[in-house]
Design a protein around this motif. Structure first.
Motif, PDB file in Angstrom:
ATOM      1  N   LEU A 219      -3.706   0.058  18.443  1.00  0.00           N
ATOM      2  CA  LEU A 219      -3.047   0.110  17.063  1.00  0.00           C
ATOM      3  C   LEU A 219      -3.951   0.446  15.909  1.00  0.00           C
ATOM      4  CD1 LEU A 219      -0.546   0.021  15.547  1.00  0.00           C
ATOM      5  CD2 LEU A 219      -0.647  -2.180  15.163  1.00  0.00           C
ATOM      6  N   VAL A 220      -5.102  -0.369  15.950  1.00  0.00           N
ATOM      7  CA  VAL A 220      -6.053  -0.174  14.707  1.00  0.00           C
ATOM      8  C   VAL A 220      -6.887   1.325  14.871  1.00  0.00           C
ATOM      9  CG1 VAL A 220      -8.247  -0.806  13.936  1.00  0.00           C
ATOM     10  CG2 VAL A 220      -6.905  -2.575  14.417  1.00  0.00           C
ATOM     11  N   LEU A 221      -7.299   1.633  16.280  1.00  0.00           N
ATOM     12  CA  LEU A 221      -7.604   3.090  16.218  1.00  0.00           C
ATOM     13  C   LEU A 221      -6.611   4.028  15.729  1.00  0.00           C
ATOM     14  CD1 LEU A 221      -9.528   2.679  19.619  1.00  0.00           C
ATOM     15  CD2 LEU A 221     -10.415   2.823  17.174  1.00  0.00           C
ATOM     16  N   LYS A 222      -5.232   3.876  16.056  1.00  0.00           N
ATOM     17  CA  LYS A 222      -4.458   4.850  15.900  1.00  0.00           C
ATOM     18  C   LYS A 222      -4.054   4.842  14.303  1.00  0.00           C
ATOM     19  CE  LYS A 222       0.599   6.092  16.723  1.00  0.00           C
ATOM     20  NZ  LYS A 222       0.830   6.280  15.206  1.00  0.00           N
ATOM     21  N   VAL A 223      -3.999   3.858  13.533  1.00  0.00           N
ATOM     22  CA  VAL A 223      -3.942   3.643  12.250  1.00  0.00           C
ATOM     23  C   VAL A 223      -5.090   4.431  11.727  1.00  0.00           C
ATOM     24  CG1 VAL A 223      -3.927   2.324  10.132  1.00  0.00           C
ATOM     25  CG2 VAL A 223      -2.590   1.842  12.142  1.00  0.00           C
ATOM     26  N   LEU A 224      -6.362   4.337  12.161  1.00  0.00           N
ATOM     27  CA  LEU A 224      -7.421   4.818  11.445  1.00  0.00           C
ATOM     28  C   LEU A 224      -7.443   6.496  11.693  1.00  0.00           C
ATOM     29  CD1 LEU A 224     -10.365   2.866  13.101  1.00  0.00           C
ATOM     30  CD2 LEU A 224      -9.532   2.995  10.523  1.00  0.00           C
ATOM     31  N   TRP A 225      -6.950   7.020  12.832  1.00  0.00           N
ATOM     32  CA  TRP A 225      -6.700   8.483  13.090  1.00  0.00           C
ATOM     33  C   TRP A 225      -5.584   8.964  12.094  1.00  0.00           C
ATOM     34  CZ3 TRP A 225      -8.906  12.622  14.774  1.00  0.00           C
ATOM     35  CH2 TRP A 225      -8.216  13.822  14.969  1.00  0.00           C
ATOM     36  N   ASP A 226      -4.467   8.270  11.867  1.00  0.00           N
ATOM     37  CA  ASP A 226      -3.363   8.641  11.318  1.00  0.00           C
ATOM     38  C   ASP A 226      -3.998   8.743   9.722  1.00  0.00           C
ATOM     39  OD1 ASP A 226      -1.934   8.947  13.081  1.00  0.00           O
ATOM     40  OD2 ASP A 226      -0.869   7.142  12.835  1.00  0.00           O
ATOM     41  N   ASP A 227      -4.544   7.717   9.205  1.00  0.00           N
ATOM     42  CA  ASP A 227      -5.491   7.693   7.918  1.00  0.00           C
ATOM     43  C   ASP A 227      -6.269   8.906   7.841  1.00  0.00           C
ATOM     44  OD1 ASP A 227      -3.897   5.683   7.217  1.00  0.00           O
ATOM     45  OD2 ASP A 227      -5.468   4.201   7.149  1.00  0.00           O
ATOM     46  N   PHE A 228      -7.122   8.980   8.832  1.00  0.00           N
ATOM     47  CA  PHE A 228      -7.945  10.320   8.868  1.00  0.00           C
ATOM     48  C   PHE A 228      -7.414  11.410   8.411  1.00  0.00           C
ATOM     49  CE2 PHE A 228     -10.080  13.926  11.028  1.00  0.00           C
ATOM     50  CZ  PHE A 228     -11.177  13.919  10.364  1.00  0.00           C
ATOM     51  N   LEU A 229      -6.513  11.695   9.133  1.00  0.00           N
ATOM     52  CA  LEU A 229      -5.605  13.028   9.122  1.00  0.00           C
ATOM     53  C   LEU A 229      -4.976  13.165   7.599  1.00  0.00           C
ATOM     54  CD1 LEU A 229      -3.736  13.274  12.590  1.00  0.00           C
ATOM     55  CD2 LEU A 229      -5.936  14.488  11.807  1.00  0.00           C
ATOM     56  N   ILE A 353     -13.362  10.317  -4.931  1.00  0.00           N
ATOM     57  CA  ILE A 353     -12.535  10.071  -4.082  1.00  0.00           C
ATOM     58  C   ILE A 353     -12.096   8.429  -4.097  1.00  0.00           C
ATOM     59  CG2 ILE A 353     -13.201   9.299  -1.673  1.00  0.00           C
ATOM     60  CD1 ILE A 353     -15.333  11.434  -1.478  1.00  0.00           C
ATOM     61  N   ALA A 354     -12.595   7.473  -4.632  1.00  0.00           N
ATOM     62  CA  ALA A 354     -12.180   6.287  -4.364  1.00  0.00           C
ATOM     63  C   ALA A 354     -11.042   5.982  -5.438  1.00  0.00           C
ATOM     64  CB  ALA A 354     -13.552   5.082  -5.088  1.00  0.00           C
ATOM     65  N   ALA A 355     -11.007   6.826  -6.549  1.00  0.00           N
ATOM     66  CA  ALA A 355      -9.911   6.519  -7.471  1.00  0.00           C
ATOM     67  C   ALA A 355      -8.610   6.921  -7.055  1.00  0.00           C
ATOM     68  CB  ALA A 355     -10.520   7.485  -8.903  1.00  0.00           C
ATOM     69  N   ASN A 356      -8.389   7.545  -5.889  1.00  0.00           N
ATOM     70  CA  ASN A 356      -7.226   7.927  -5.365  1.00  0.00           C
ATOM     71  C   ASN A 356      -6.762   7.452  -3.856  1.00  0.00           C
ATOM     72  OD1 ASN A 356      -6.025  10.051  -7.409  1.00  0.00           O
ATOM     73  ND2 ASN A 356      -8.371  10.562  -7.018  1.00  0.00           N
ATOM     74  N   LEU A 357      -7.562   6.377  -3.547  1.00  0.00           N
ATOM     75  CA  LEU A 357      -7.640   5.511  -2.086  1.00  0.00           C
ATOM     76  C   LEU A 357      -7.616   4.364  -2.472  1.00  0.00           C
ATOM     77  CD1 LEU A 357     -10.119   7.942  -0.057  1.00  0.00           C
ATOM     78  CD2 LEU A 357      -7.479   8.160  -0.138  1.00  0.00           C
ATOM     79  N   SER A 358      -6.818   3.649  -1.349  1.00  0.00           N
ATOM     80  CA  SER A 358      -6.869   2.298  -1.098  1.00  0.00           C
ATOM     81  C   SER A 358      -8.303   1.963  -0.568  1.00  0.00           C
ATOM     82  CB  SER A 358      -5.738   1.717  -0.250  1.00  0.00           C
ATOM     83  OG  SER A 358      -5.991   2.226   1.200  1.00  0.00           O
ATOM     84  N   MET A 359      -8.563   0.604  -0.475  1.00  0.00           N
ATOM     85  CA  MET A 359      -9.831   0.096  -0.243  1.00  0.00           C
ATOM     86  C   MET A 359      -9.947   0.606   1.409  1.00  0.00           C
ATOM     87  SD  MET A 359     -12.812  -0.923  -0.825  1.00  0.00           S
ATOM     88  CE  MET A 359     -12.753  -1.161  -2.438  1.00  0.00           C
ATOM     89  N   GLU A 360      -8.953   0.357   2.168  1.00  0.00           N
ATOM     90  CA  GLU A 360      -9.042   0.573   3.635  1.00  0.00           C
ATOM     91  C   GLU A 360      -9.407   2.134   3.734  1.00  0.00           C
ATOM     92  OE1 GLU A 360      -6.774  -1.020   2.317  1.00  0.00           O
ATOM     93  OE2 GLU A 360      -5.897  -2.689   3.226  1.00  0.00           O
ATOM     94  N   ARG A 361      -8.741   3.060   3.311  1.00  0.00           N
ATOM     95  CA  ARG A 361      -8.969   4.422   3.241  1.00  0.00           C
ATOM     96  C   ARG A 361     -10.352   4.846   2.817  1.00  0.00           C
ATOM     97  NH1 ARG A 361      -3.217   7.356   3.087  1.00  0.00           N
ATOM     98  NH2 ARG A 361      -2.374   6.426   5.053  1.00  0.00           N
ATOM     99  N   TYR A 362     -10.775   4.214   1.799  1.00  0.00           N
ATOM    100  CA  TYR A 362     -12.118   4.389   1.121  1.00  0.00           C
ATOM    101  C   TYR A 362     -13.327   3.959   2.144  1.00  0.00           C
ATOM    102  CZ  TYR A 362     -16.139   4.313  -1.697  1.00  0.00           C
ATOM    103  OH  TYR A 362     -17.629   4.314  -2.091  1.00  0.00           O
ATOM    104  N   ALA A 363     -13.060   3.033   2.730  1.00  0.00           N
ATOM    105  CA  ALA A 363     -13.850   2.725   3.678  1.00  0.00           C
ATOM    106  C   ALA A 363     -14.083   3.758   4.966  1.00  0.00           C
ATOM    107  CB  ALA A 363     -13.489   1.332   4.134  1.00  0.00           C
ATOM    108  N   LEU A 364     -12.681   3.818   5.283  1.00  0.00           N
ATOM    109  CA  LEU A 364     -12.849   5.140   6.550  1.00  0.00           C
ATOM    110  C   LEU A 364     -13.440   6.378   5.894  1.00  0.00           C
ATOM    111  CD1 LEU A 364     -11.710   5.976   9.102  1.00  0.00           C
ATOM    112  CD2 LEU A 364      -9.393   6.697   7.907  1.00  0.00           C
ATOM    113  N   VAL A 365     -12.998   7.018   4.670  1.00  0.00           N
ATOM    114  CA  VAL A 365     -13.628   8.167   4.289  1.00  0.00           C
ATOM    115  C   VAL A 365     -15.067   7.997   3.972  1.00  0.00           C
ATOM    116  CG1 VAL A 365     -13.691   9.699   2.312  1.00  0.00           C
ATOM    117  CG2 VAL A 365     -11.501   9.017   3.229  1.00  0.00           C
ATOM    118  N   PHE A 366     -15.631   6.962   3.441  1.00  0.00           N
ATOM    119  CA  PHE A 366     -17.004   6.750   3.498  1.00  0.00           C
ATOM    120  C   PHE A 366     -17.733   6.749   4.651  1.00  0.00           C
ATOM    121  CE2 PHE A 366     -20.782   3.682   3.412  1.00  0.00           C
ATOM    122  CZ  PHE A 366     -21.625   4.400   2.372  1.00  0.00           C
ATOM    123  N   GLY A 367     -17.106   6.420   5.733  1.00  0.00           N
ATOM    124  CA  GLY A 367     -17.718   6.030   6.915  1.00  0.00           C
ATOM    125  C   GLY A 367     -17.821   7.486   7.500  1.00  0.00           C
TER     126      GLY A 367
END
Length: 439
Positions: A219-229, A353-367
């Motif tokens: 589920l975490v991997l699926k959420v990461l992929w959906d967030d990536f898209l 980038i960070a101003a428009n994202l939640s912390m979870e998605r910012y961590a993903l985009v940064f990575g």
């Protein structure tokens, strides 16, 4: 932990460029993604301890290792240390409230800045004034990382993490797009009205049925992929992320090999070197530029790509001058300009980038951005630097790096020109429509 490391001032034989330094790049790339997942799954502290242990091994081998294979292993352990650095920053966010994120980020950046500057200045003074050997500096560095490793054992173990051990918060929302007032937009309709952002999920039918249970890890991997898209479907975020990845690749290459270039311009055996002082000055002036940028009023949504093009061209010019003008002081000055511009732009990119994202998605985009930068750096290293590739001389390498940044400038000049023309045309169409309506 890395913020307390002494920054030694050293010279290097030319052989390290083609056979030793590339090992760090390859190790960093291979380890980054698994470390990113392991950091969250293990809840940060074990990975912080791994980073401390890797730094101890790195500095111990730097003191006593001999031979090509041993030094290559040293670079591998340093790759582990740099790949696990993400745990240090992620840990801070896991133990403080969401409202404290901006403040603790400032503390972390300040600590890194102070540690790097103090290490650089102290190292330069001990070598140039007190006449200490480089071996003595590395002993101090080993002591510092050992103390940091011991302190890390007393850090409290977080009970939550961003992905695997996520605890829902009323301050966070589902779709990850921030409103301009700093709050989070929880409904799709409101999110679609944010300037420059579009939520693709708004075009998808809602599933009213209860989803089937999914194993937590999948589920975490699926959420990461959906967030990536979701994240990279936004053109503004994609634009800043592309520049981030491209420029960070070039920045790593220039910073990693700059002292080797300086060694060819003025060998350390022939004159006193001031590499540590230059690193300190460039860091401090970069920090001043970062502070000033907070007061710059500009429409980044309109002129951002053109500014990225202009400053990328200035970076290309600084690298070209550093490479072609055989004067150590010109090299130092060009390097300072190079770092100031990069630190300025990467700060703007981070905020955009960070101003428009939640912390979870910012961590993903940064990575993801860092991973792409490392992939590009690996390709560049393999082709230009590695002995199994072209294995070019250091001066030729820097000529290629200058051309690389010039190419980035051309790409963003073209993209920015197209964007501005589209906005002007859209504005003209809207004005025409309003005149027709008035008539």
């Amino acid at each position: 932990m890395s913020c307390v490391i002494m920054c030694p001032v050293y010279s290097e034989p030319s052989g390290v460029f083609n056979e030793i330094y590339p090992v760090w790049t390859y190790s960093y790339l291979v380890l980054l993604f698994p470390v990113f997942l392991a950091t969250d799954y293990l809840r940060y502290k074990p990975v912080i301890l791994l980073q401390g242990l890797s730094l101890i091994v790195t500095w111990f081998m730097l003191l006593y290792a001999q031979g090509l294979l041993a030094i290559q292993f040293l670079e591998f352990f340093y790759g582990i240390a740099t790949a696990t650095e993400i745990a240090y920053y992620s840990y801070i966010y896991s133990v403080v409230d969401l409202t404290m994120y901006q403040k603790v980020t400032s503390y972390c950046r300040s600590a890194t800045l102070v540690g790097f500057t103090v290490g650089s200045v102290l190292g330069q003074i001990l070598v140039s004034v007190a006449g200490w050997s480089l071996f003595s500096l590395n002993v101090i560095s080993l002591t510092c990382v050992s103390v940091a490793f011991a302190v890390a054992w007393f850090l409290p173990m977080p009970q939550k993490s961003l992905f695997f051990h996520h605890v829902p918060s009323t301050c966070q929302r589902t779709n990850g797009i921030k409103a301009q007032n700093g709050g989070f937009v929880t409904n799709t309709t409101a999110a679609n009205h944010l300037p420059g952002w579009e939520d693709p999920e708004s075009k998808m039918p809602l599933n009213t049925q209860e989803p089937e249970p999914t194993p937590e890890r999948l589920l975490v991997l699926k959420v990461l992929w959906d967030d990536f898209l979701m994240c990279y479907s936004s053109r503004p975020l994609l634009c800043w992320s592309v520049w981030w990845a491209l420029s960070t690749c070039g920045y790593f290459q220039v910073v990693n090999y700059a002292q080797g270039l300086w060694e060819t311009v003025m060998p350390s055996r022939d004159a006193a070197i001031y590499n540590g002082g230059v690193e300190a000055v460039s860091t401090l002036l970069g920090a001043v530029a970062v502070f000033v940028v907070g007061y710059i009023k500009i429409s980044w949504s309109t002129w951002g790509e053109m500014m990225l093009s202009l400053f990328s061209l200035l970076i290309a010019a600084a690298v070209y001058i550093m490479d072609t003008v055989q004067n150590i002081w010109v090299c130092y000055t060009s390097y300072v300009v190079f770092r100031i511009i990069y630190m300025l732009l990467i700060t703007i990119a981070t905020f955009q980038i960070a101003a428009n994202l939640s912390m979870e998605r910012y961590a993903l985009v940064f990575g993801v951005n860092t991973f792409i930068a490392l992939v590009l750096q690996t390709l560049l290293t393999l082709i230009v630097v590695d002995a199994s590739g072209l294995g070019l001389e250091i001066t030729t390498q820097f000529l290629i790096y200058a051309g690389y940044f010039a190419l980035i400038a051309v790409v963003f000049l073209a993209s920015g020109s197209v964007s501005i023309m589209k906005k002007c045309r859209k504005q003209e169409d809207e004005e025409s429509s309003s005149r027709v309506t008035t008539l």
